[in-house]
Design an enzyme around this catalytic site. Sequence first.
Site, PDB file in Angstrom:
ATOM      1  N   ASN A  70       0.829  -1.199   0.000  1.00  0.00           N
ATOM      2  CA  ASN A  70       0.000   0.000   0.000  1.00  0.00           C
ATOM      3  C   ASN A  70       0.862   1.246   0.000  1.00  0.00           C
ATOM      4  O   ASN A  70       1.949   1.278   0.572  1.00  0.00           O
ATOM      5  CB  ASN A  70      -0.973   0.002   1.197  1.00  0.00           C
ATOM      6  CG  ASN A  70      -0.356   0.624   2.429  1.00  0.00           C
ATOM      7  OD1 ASN A  70      -0.385   1.833   2.606  1.00  0.00           O
ATOM      8  ND2 ASN A  70       0.248  -0.213   3.282  1.00  0.00           N
ATOM      9  N   ASN A 128       4.394   7.885  14.587  1.00  0.00           N
ATOM     10  CA  ASN A 128       4.744   7.222  13.339  1.00  0.00           C
ATOM     11  C   ASN A 128       6.019   7.850  12.792  1.00  0.00           C
ATOM     12  O   ASN A 128       5.993   8.932  12.200  1.00  0.00           O
ATOM     13  CB  ASN A 128       3.592   7.364  12.338  1.00  0.00           C
ATOM     14  CG  ASN A 128       3.881   6.699  11.005  1.00  0.00           C
ATOM     15  OD1 ASN A 128       4.947   6.113  10.805  1.00  0.00           O
ATOM     16  ND2 ASN A 128       2.940   6.793  10.082  1.00  0.00           N
ATOM     17  N   CYS A 131       7.988   8.661   8.429  1.00  0.00           N
ATOM     18  CA  CYS A 131       7.605   9.824   7.622  1.00  0.00           C
ATOM     19  C   CYS A 131       8.880  10.525   7.164  1.00  0.00           C
ATOM     20  O   CYS A 131       9.862  10.586   7.911  1.00  0.00           O
ATOM     21  CB  CYS A 131       6.759  10.800   8.440  1.00  0.00           C
ATOM     22  SG  CYS A 131       5.175  10.145   8.996  1.00  0.00           S
ATOM     23  N   ILE A 194       6.300  -4.055  13.912  1.00  0.00           N
ATOM     24  CA  ILE A 194       7.063  -3.239  12.970  1.00  0.00           C
ATOM     25  C   ILE A 194       6.114  -2.463  12.061  1.00  0.00           C
ATOM     26  O   ILE A 194       5.014  -2.928  11.777  1.00  0.00           O
ATOM     27  CB  ILE A 194       8.013  -4.095  12.098  1.00  0.00           C
ATOM     28  CG1 ILE A 194       7.219  -5.201  11.389  1.00  0.00           C
ATOM     29  CG2 ILE A 194       9.147  -4.673  12.932  1.00  0.00           C
ATOM     30  CD1 ILE A 194       8.005  -6.033  10.389  1.00  0.00           C
ATOM     31  N   ASN A 195       6.592  -1.296  11.635  1.00  0.00           N
ATOM     32  CA  ASN A 195       5.901  -0.615  10.558  1.00  0.00           C
ATOM     33  C   ASN A 195       6.190  -1.388   9.268  1.00  0.00           C
ATOM     34  O   ASN A 195       7.098  -2.217   9.221  1.00  0.00           O
ATOM     35  CB  ASN A 195       6.377   0.832  10.443  1.00  0.00           C
ATOM     36  CG  ASN A 195       5.285   1.752   9.941  1.00  0.00           C
ATOM     37  OD1 ASN A 195       4.369   1.323   9.244  1.00  0.00           O
ATOM     38  ND2 ASN A 195       5.382   3.032  10.290  1.00  0.00           N
ATOM     39  N   GLY A 220       0.956  -8.059   5.940  1.00  0.00           N
ATOM     40  CA  GLY A 220       0.403  -9.390   5.773  1.00  0.00           C
ATOM     41  C   GLY A 220       1.369 -10.477   6.217  1.00  0.00           C
ATOM     42  O   GLY A 220       2.457 -10.201   6.735  1.00  0.00           O
ATOM     43  N   GLY A 248       1.484  -9.154  10.072  1.00  0.00           N
ATOM     44  CA  GLY A 248       0.993 -10.425   9.564  1.00  0.00           C
ATOM     45  C   GLY A 248       0.208 -11.269  10.543  1.00  0.00           C
ATOM     46  O   GLY A 248       0.146 -12.496  10.394  1.00  0.00           O
ATOM     47  N   GLY A 269      -3.872  -5.927  11.657  1.00  0.00           N
ATOM     48  CA  GLY A 269      -3.964  -4.934  10.599  1.00  0.00           C
ATOM     49  C   GLY A 269      -4.593  -5.441   9.326  1.00  0.00           C
ATOM     50  O   GLY A 269      -5.808  -5.388   9.148  1.00  0.00           O
TER      51      GLY A 269
END
Length: 324
Positions: A70, A128, A131, A194-195, A220, A248, A269
């Site tokens: 994404n 976050n 960025c 984790i991001n 995922g 995931g 998520g």
Amino acid sequence: MSVDMRTYLGHVELGNPITTAAGCAASGAELAQFFDLARIGALTTRSITMAPRAGRPTPRVAETPSGLLNAVGLQGPGVDAFLERELPWLAQRGIRTVVSIGGGTVAEYTALARRLTDAPGVTAVEVNLSCPNIEDRGRVFARDGAASAEVVASVRSVMRYDVPVVAKLSPDVMDIVSVARACVDGGADALSMINSPIGMSIDTEAMRPSLAAVTGGLSGPAIRPLAVRCVWQVHAALPSVPIIGMGGVLTGRDAFELILAGACVVAVGTALFHDPYACLRVLRELEELLAARGFHRLADAVGLAHRPPGTSARHRIDLEESSL
């Protein structure tokens, strides 16, 4: 046998360890049509920015054989609309809310934290760090320990003392432990990891990148082993720091794996996109798994894979009960 599913994020008690991952449930209203959001430990909002953002051009998402790419680009109405409409809606329903924030400069993060510090209904603030820093040639904050620590310190300095500040870390670094340590030294009360790591796919029919932005965050099942490794390493180095584990998680067994690695909270998520009830299902499966393994408390499983057989650790719940 019932299991005590309570956990702590800093000094804040959560009824159970399940939350949503930022960006996967917007600010809750869409998911609330399926179940009462107060039944999970907390809801994590999408990343809130100072100004409204339209996000990146489409196509923004692309499926992969074991996950999702994404590049949405922090789309949202901005902090004014969030404080006026979305946060009050959550607070009125008693939903514990972790507010994710994103910015392009240290000053922007600080301004966001200042707007949130007196807002009712904020359980914690998740910073976050994935960025781009527009003051440093667009270099992502999360990839540099000093830059990450500067952001965290700025947020912690203006955030109300009783609201935990959580630093969200990226796996796209040489040494995630050093970044984690820098964030804790900067004042982070907890860590989130984790991001999404950066990935890419190419549409072989169009012979062009699948995403308009070319690259995007991969989520995922494909990233779960990466998440487990990061949580394991950081918990081993910083065993007293609470960790929100994510990456995931599709089942209670997936959540259990992150808990054994050292997470005390687990975020769901990508699973929500095909199963809006995933949070409740994962929670039920996790509790059943803990009961089947003979656990009376979730806290006894946190980081258990690090400890020699037969040993146990004292937890915040122990301290609370021993003082009664």
